[in-house]
Design a protein around this motif. Structure first.
Motif, PDB file in Angstrom:
ATOM      1  N   UNK A   1     -18.286   6.596 -34.338  1.00  0.00           N
ATOM      2  CA  UNK A   1     -16.964   7.189 -34.460  1.00  0.00           C
ATOM      3  C   UNK A   1     -16.003   6.541 -33.474  1.00  0.00           C
ATOM      4  N   UNK A   2     -14.819   6.197 -33.961  1.00  0.00           N
ATOM      5  CA  UNK A   2     -13.800   5.574 -33.118  1.00  0.00           C
ATOM      6  C   UNK A   2     -12.814   6.650 -32.686  1.00  0.00           C
ATOM      7  N   UNK A   3     -12.649   6.798 -31.404  1.00  0.00           N
ATOM      8  CA  UNK A   3     -11.664   7.708 -30.865  1.00  0.00           C
ATOM      9  C   UNK A   3     -11.395   7.322 -29.427  1.00  0.00           C
ATOM     10  N   UNK A   4     -10.248   7.672 -28.922  1.00  0.00           N
ATOM     11  CA  UNK A   4      -9.902   7.379 -27.542  1.00  0.00           C
ATOM     12  C   UNK A   4     -10.285   8.568 -26.679  1.00  0.00           C
ATOM     13  N   UNK A   5     -10.954   8.283 -25.588  1.00  0.00           N
ATOM     14  CA  UNK A   5     -11.390   9.319 -24.659  1.00  0.00           C
ATOM     15  C   UNK A   5     -10.875   8.973 -23.272  1.00  0.00           C
ATOM     16  N   UNK A   6     -10.586   9.990 -22.492  1.00  0.00           N
ATOM     17  CA  UNK A   6     -10.105   9.804 -21.124  1.00  0.00           C
ATOM     18  C   UNK A   6     -11.250  10.129 -20.176  1.00  0.00           C
ATOM     19  N   UNK A   7     -11.612   9.179 -19.344  1.00  0.00           N
ATOM     20  CA  UNK A   7     -12.660   9.398 -18.356  1.00  0.00           C
ATOM     21  C   UNK A   7     -12.064   9.599 -16.976  1.00  0.00           C
ATOM     22  N   UNK A   8     -12.734  10.404 -16.167  1.00  0.00           N
ATOM     23  CA  UNK A   8     -12.323  10.646 -14.793  1.00  0.00           C
ATOM     24  C   UNK A   8     -13.364   9.998 -13.879  1.00  0.00           C
ATOM     25  N   UNK A   9     -12.970   8.945 -13.182  1.00  0.00           N
ATOM     26  CA  UNK A   9     -13.902   8.209 -12.310  1.00  0.00           C
ATOM     27  C   UNK A   9     -14.458   9.079 -11.191  1.00  0.00           C
ATOM     28  N   UNK A  10     -13.690  10.040 -10.764  1.00  0.00           N
ATOM     29  CA  UNK A  10     -14.120  10.885  -9.649  1.00  0.00           C
ATOM     30  C   UNK A  10     -15.191  11.889 -10.069  1.00  0.00           C
ATOM     31  N   UNK A  11     -15.008  12.522 -11.228  1.00  0.00           N
ATOM     32  CA  UNK A  11     -15.952  13.549 -11.675  1.00  0.00           C
ATOM     33  C   UNK A  11     -17.019  13.013 -12.622  1.00  0.00           C
ATOM     34  N   UNK A  12     -16.835  11.787 -13.122  1.00  0.00           N
ATOM     35  CA  UNK A  12     -17.725  11.165 -14.112  1.00  0.00           C
ATOM     36  C   UNK A  12     -17.832  12.008 -15.383  1.00  0.00           C
ATOM     37  N   UNK A  13     -16.717  12.608 -15.780  1.00  0.00           N
ATOM     38  CA  UNK A  13     -16.614  13.361 -17.029  1.00  0.00           C
ATOM     39  C   UNK A  13     -15.622  12.654 -17.940  1.00  0.00           C
ATOM     40  N   UNK A  14     -15.828  12.809 -19.255  1.00  0.00           N
ATOM     41  CA  UNK A  14     -14.821  12.294 -20.180  1.00  0.00           C
ATOM     42  C   UNK A  14     -14.291  13.426 -21.038  1.00  0.00           C
TER      43      UNK A  14
END
Length: 71
Positions: free
Chosen positions: A11-24
């Motif tokens: 599946x193609x979708x844009x996700x935002x990751x947080x480098x500090x929490x390692x969550x997307x």
């Protein structure tokens, strides 16, 4: 099981990751939108996020990530 099936589907979708929490997060998630620019990383797929060591945000999980109901 559903999680891995959705990853295999590519599946193609844009996700935002947080480098500090390692969550997307999905782009609609309020927590993802609040991520500071210095901590933000953009992924083009769930697989890419998982491959880089990120886990999904517990607040914006969609049906593909939810556990299967108990029998």
């Amino acid at each position: 099981r559903r999680l891995w099936e959705s990853l295999a589907a590519g599946e193609i979708q844009t996700l935002i990751g947080n480098r500090r929490s390692l969550r997307f997060h999905r782009t609609q998630c309020p927590l993802g939108q609040q991520t500071a620019a210095t901590n933000r990383i953009v992924f083009s797929s769930r697989w890419e996020a998982f491959w880089n060591g990120f886990a999904p945000c517990k607040r914006c999980l969609d049906a593909a990530y939810r556990p299967l109901p108990a029998d």
